[in-house]
Design a protein around this motif. Sequence first.
Motif, short mmCIF file in Angstrom:
data_model
loop_
_atom_site.label_atom_id
_atom_site.label_comp_id
_atom_site.label_asym_id
_atom_site.label_seq_id
_atom_site.Cartn_x
_atom_site.Cartn_y
_atom_site.Cartn_z
N LYS A 1 39.08 -11.19 12.56
CA LYS A 1 37.69 -11.45 11.65
C LYS A 1 37.93 -12.36 10.01
O LYS A 1 37.18 -13.27 9.42
CB LYS A 1 36.67 -10.60 11.27
N PHE A 2 38.73 -10.88 9.62
CA PHE A 2 40.04 -11.86 8.61
C PHE A 2 40.06 -13.06 8.03
O PHE A 2 39.48 -14.26 7.30
CB PHE A 2 40.54 -10.86 7.71
N LEU A 3 40.65 -13.44 9.20
CA LEU A 3 41.56 -14.12 9.40
C LEU A 3 40.49 -15.29 9.49
O LEU A 3 41.00 -17.06 9.08
CB LEU A 3 42.25 -14.83 10.88
N LEU A 19 40.43 -2.12 8.42
CA LEU A 19 41.65 -2.42 8.22
C LEU A 19 42.74 -1.47 7.63
O LEU A 19 42.33 -0.32 7.15
CB LEU A 19 41.24 -3.04 8.05
N PRO A 20 43.25 -0.86 8.11
CA PRO A 20 44.43 0.10 7.43
C PRO A 20 44.51 0.08 5.70
O PRO A 20 44.58 -0.97 5.35
CB PRO A 20 45.37 0.48 8.14
N TYR A 55 47.33 -15.80 13.53
CA TYR A 55 47.80 -15.18 12.67
C TYR A 55 48.07 -16.76 12.18
O TYR A 55 48.57 -16.84 10.99
CB TYR A 55 48.56 -14.28 12.48
N SER A 56 49.50 -17.69 12.97
CA SER A 56 50.14 -18.85 13.35
C SER A 56 49.60 -19.82 11.83
O SER A 56 49.63 -20.84 11.36
CB SER A 56 50.66 -19.44 14.37
N ILE A 96 47.36 -7.99 7.64
CA ILE A 96 45.96 -7.76 6.92
C ILE A 96 45.78 -6.35 6.95
O ILE A 96 45.57 -5.49 7.58
CB ILE A 96 44.63 -8.46 7.72
N THR A 97 45.52 -5.52 5.63
CA THR A 97 44.95 -4.68 5.00
C THR A 97 44.01 -4.58 4.77
O THR A 97 43.29 -5.78 4.20
CB THR A 97 46.02 -4.02 4.00
N GLN A 98 43.08 -3.29 4.17
CA GLN A 98 42.02 -3.14 3.40
C GLN A 98 41.85 -4.20 1.97
O GLN A 98 40.96 -4.70 1.60
CB GLN A 98 41.54 -2.38 3.41
N PRO A 99 43.57 -3.52 1.01
CA PRO A 99 43.27 -4.06 -0.02
C PRO A 99 42.95 -5.87 0.29
O PRO A 99 42.80 -5.88 -0.80
CB PRO A 99 44.88 -3.60 -0.74
#
Length: 629
Positions: A138-140, A196-197, A54-55, A210-213
């Motif tokens: 994976k999102f990042l 993701l939540p 994340y950083s 990170i969330t699903q939206p």
Amino acid sequence: MMRKYIVTGTYALLFLAALTSCKKFLDVVPDNVATIDNAFTMRTQAMKFLFTCYSFMPKNGQLGDDPAMVGGDELWEIPERGAYLDMAKGFQSKVGPLGDRFQPMYQAIRDCNIFLENIGKVPDMQETERRRWISEVKFLKAYYHFILVRMYGPIPLIKTNLPISADVNQVKVVRNPADSCFSYIAKLLDEAAPGLPLTIISPTTEAGRITQPIALSLKAKVLVTAASPLFNGNTDQSSLKNLDGTPLFNTTYSKVKWDSAATACKRAIDVCESAGIKLYVYNPAFQQFTLTDTIKTQLSIRNAVTEKWNSEIIWANTQSNTADLQRLISSWWDPLYLDGVITRGELSPPLKIAELFYTANGVPIDEDKTWDYNGRYDLHTAGDADKLYIRKGYTTAGLHFNREPRFYADLGFDGGVYYGQGRFDDKKYMDLFYLEGKFKQRDGKGKYGYNTVTGYNLKKLINFQNTINSSNDYSVIDYPYPIMRLSDLYLLYAEALNESGGPSPEVNKYIDLVRKRAGLGTVASSWTNYSTNPVKFQNQDGMRAIIHQERLIELSFESQRLWDLRRWKESSKELNNPIKGWDLSQTTPISYYRITVLFNQTFGAKDYFWPIAEGNMTANRNLVQNLGW
């Protein structure tokens, strides 16, 4: 035994001709022992590695880490400030590119790959949590690739890290075609979203994760970018090819890309709304002072950005320090209390941005048949009907009268009312403080500190509850800088629908939702009743122009304009117009309201993409440079 991976020092992974020294991971392992073996021996250490991934997120909204703040034409600064203003002035270079992210983003992708290839080895984790962490990374990884594509165009895709045994030819990767880049990013987001939540359960400990939206909204933006003129049928890039002759741009226009983008936008909207995300409207449970509908509308506009985790925020950056930003852009509130160091009014919107906003009738100022466009620089004196926008009895330019609520919510100007900051100039209507922008006036040029360089101040990004007190203190409420709001997603959907099939009731619906919150009538009613081109919204080209202007207004000063102008291929038009302001060295209205050219911008075809630094080109001879550099 765990595989070892190439780790870099000076250059990003996979761009070195020879390997260099190891990089110590941030907060990954105990006792400063930087080994992958220790990083994944237990959950607590793996979590540190997760946060390391994340950083690497760029700090949106910070001058030193966000080229979209002052790298274009939306804000202007004193000449002495930072490299990004140099980029706006056309001083970009391939020797040391301004705002270069090539190395740090590939470092981020490398760490994401290490995490994904090793998280399965952590013994003390619940599988549901492991799945969530994998989805976040994976999102990042997708986001970091997208940052690179948006800046540099086609890039090398780093799907997995190479083992230490890789030979030098494997290390020297090539750029992948743009379509392949977007497809891979979208694939990663598709893989990430299910794990993701829907919402963050514990904001105090997980805000910013990170969330699903978030994942689906980023996918929507990625596919809209892929479908936009910069990447969809861009014949200007036809000669950009790898050394083996592989074209890096598909120069054939594809409507299917817009169809896919519209589908992605609608899915993201549905998931966001199911998570309770909705357009923000200011409606305080308790208010000590009288608030008119006018002020409530302005606070709805401002607070949609500056109120922490309000109902409209899809994704905000918790690493961005908006307190410092607010102090930089705040005007000189009161010479009796503040010494000019705490607040500086440093970022100034140019005259072209002031002219961008609609009239009160919700149409462009050069289209409104009831508004005196040719006399917009003539002087007028504010009357009683104007007092919630302009100080009663104050003489200012006609440009400042009868404008839409976002104009008054976003901009400060000479004589303009500025609600908030603990100021009391009218006890009936709390805090109807006003700015004085002429030479050596309270908010003008010629005093200690910077204040404005164009005659306009940036109001939108300042929390209205910041306060000034008699202790020479400006108390600032920090907030995470928004990366994506629901209004952004609504307008992306309207744009994709219009490009896919032309104007429709569905297109109008989502534009009108944004306009309603901004205190404006519908597109159909506004253009039909007030525009000199009343049928503009009924054809695709006209609706495209409406959507573009709506985005530029609604998302002004939120690090969006620079990227939108680029993907629309409109930078070559907008960034070749001069930066203008008022004559700030004058003390009388008739002299002050004379237009002054601050800088003549130039933007060429090569400026649509960042150059790849010469150091990276030298280290990897398989890379080809962007056109014009």
